[in-house]
Scaffold this active site. Structure first.
Site, PDB file in Angstrom:
ATOM      1  NE  ARG A  15       2.235  -0.452  -0.357  1.00  0.00           N
ATOM      2  CZ  ARG A  15       1.917  -1.451   0.458  1.00  0.00           C
ATOM      3  NH1 ARG A  15       2.735  -1.814   1.436  1.00  0.00           N
ATOM      4  NH2 ARG A  15       0.780  -2.103   0.299  1.00  0.00           N
ATOM      5  CG  ASN A  65      -3.057   0.664   4.750  1.00  0.00           C
ATOM      6  OD1 ASN A  65      -2.530   0.835   3.656  1.00  0.00           O
ATOM      7  ND2 ASN A  65      -3.879   1.545   5.286  1.00  0.00           N
ATOM      8  CG  HIS A  99       4.653   1.543  -8.216  1.00  0.00           C
ATOM      9  ND1 HIS A  99       3.564   1.176  -8.983  1.00  0.00           N
ATOM     10  CD2 HIS A  99       4.163   1.781  -6.972  1.00  0.00           C
ATOM     11  CE1 HIS A  99       2.464   1.199  -8.242  1.00  0.00           C
ATOM     12  NE2 HIS A  99       2.809   1.568  -7.020  1.00  0.00           N
ATOM     13  CG  HIS A 130      -1.003   3.050   1.364  1.00  0.00           C
ATOM     14  ND1 HIS A 130      -1.485   1.770   1.537  1.00  0.00           N
ATOM     15  CD2 HIS A 130      -0.449   3.072   0.131  1.00  0.00           C
ATOM     16  CE1 HIS A 130      -1.212   1.048   0.446  1.00  0.00           C
ATOM     17  NE2 HIS A 130      -0.582   1.824  -0.413  1.00  0.00           N
ATOM     18  CG  ASP A 131      -1.471   9.835   6.274  1.00  0.00           C
ATOM     19  OD1 ASP A 131      -2.444   9.445   6.954  1.00  0.00           O
ATOM     20  OD2 ASP A 131      -0.978  10.970   6.410  1.00  0.00           O
TER      21      ASP A 131
END
Length: 305
Positions: free
Chosen positions: A46, A78, A175, A50-51
């Site tokens: 994750r 975050n 996921h 997100h980065d």
């Protein structure tokens, strides 16, 4: 905000001469951390998404806030990111072995591949040579795709990063390792609309089970649900769950309800090896998003040099 796949020259053999043991150091570190804490694989995967989704894969998600600047990791989507220490530890060992050589951005990209492979998923060659960015802003986390997005919003969000519909569905398969707190999906469980109490795209028994886990009022802030509760390995069960109406997020279940994505969900649910191949291809593409050539190699991932 548009961050397309970069033309920066990345190479699978980037550290062969300068730090040949880099991948081994990262892999050992990630493996030890995962044995100690089984949530590490989902968290590292994750973290990589997100980065790359904010400013491209430049390790901006690792930077700490300063009195002058609130960083990405303190943005609302975050706050629940964890296990930054795993990357910090790997980086410390890399600095000891090959000072000022391996970027934090490459460290996350390699660690993300390792947690997938260690969890039973596919292996791929990570292209390396990313540099670390110097900018990280909380406000930009608004650009992350939300668990409430419909398919059109998801497609648009991925397209801004040079990623197609198949990449969207394949990467959603990550996921299979995830966990979510109630706050991200409880709107589907009660007073969903003026017509339906529960989101009608959701399996009724599954919704009942989730309502027990997420009562109103809910005093347990840690309560939630694994996005693939059937296994703890990286597999295609996430897609089988979605086909059965048991996607936890609205954005998961939406993939089955839209003709543009439904056939891909169904094909991945049927054929795990197909999903693995496409996931590996999409992770390589994701790893090229917004790669910067004029950044730095941070000595500590939490601070700019």
């Amino acid at each position: 905000m548009r961050i397309l796949c970069s033309k920066a020259a990345l190479d699978a053999h980037y550290y062969d001469q300068t730090c040949p043991q880099a991948e081994k150091i990262i892999q050992e570190n990630v493996r030890n951390a995962s044995i100690y804490d089984p949530k590490v694989p989902a968290r590292i995967l994750r973290m990589f998404f997100h980065d790359c989704f904010i400013r491209g894969c430049d390790a901006s998600v690792l930077l700490d806030s300063t009195p002058q600047n609130k960083a990405e990791k303190d943005g609302p989507p975050n706050i629940s990111l964890r296990s930054f220490y795993v990357i910090d530890d790997a980086k410390m060992k890399l600095e000891h072995a090959c000072p000022r050589t391996v970027s934090c951005a490459d460290t996350i990209a390699i660690a993300a591949r390792d947690v997938v492979a260690m969890s039973g998923g596919p292996f791929w060659n990570v292209l390396k040579g990313r540099k670390d960015g110097r900018v990280s802003r909380t406000a930009e986390t608004i650009n992350l795709p939300a668990p409430t997005f419909n398919v059109s919003q998801l497609i648009q969000s991925f397209a801004r990063r040079g990623l197609g519909v198949k990449d969207l569905v394949a990467l959603s398969g990550g996921h299979t390792l995830g966990f979510s707190h109630c706050s991200s999906f409880e709107a589907r469980l009660r007073n969903f609309s003026s017509v339906h109490d529960i989101d009608p795209s959701m399996n009724t028994e599954f919704a009942g089970m989730l309502r027990k886990k997420c009562p109103k009022p809910n005093k347990d802030r840690s309560a939630g649900q694994f996005l693939d509760p059937t296994t703890s390995t990286f597999d295609n069960n996430y897609f089988k769950q979605v086909v059965a109406g048991k996607g936890v997020f609205g954005s998961d279940q939406a993939l089955l309800g839209d003709y543009r994505t439904r056939w891909i969900v169904e094909s991945f649910a049927r054929d795990q090896s197909l999903f693995f191949r496409e996931f590996a291809v999409s992770m390589v593409k994701l790893g090229r998003v917004g790669v910067t050539e004029n950044g730095e190699v941070r000595l500590k991932c939490r601070l700019v040099n």
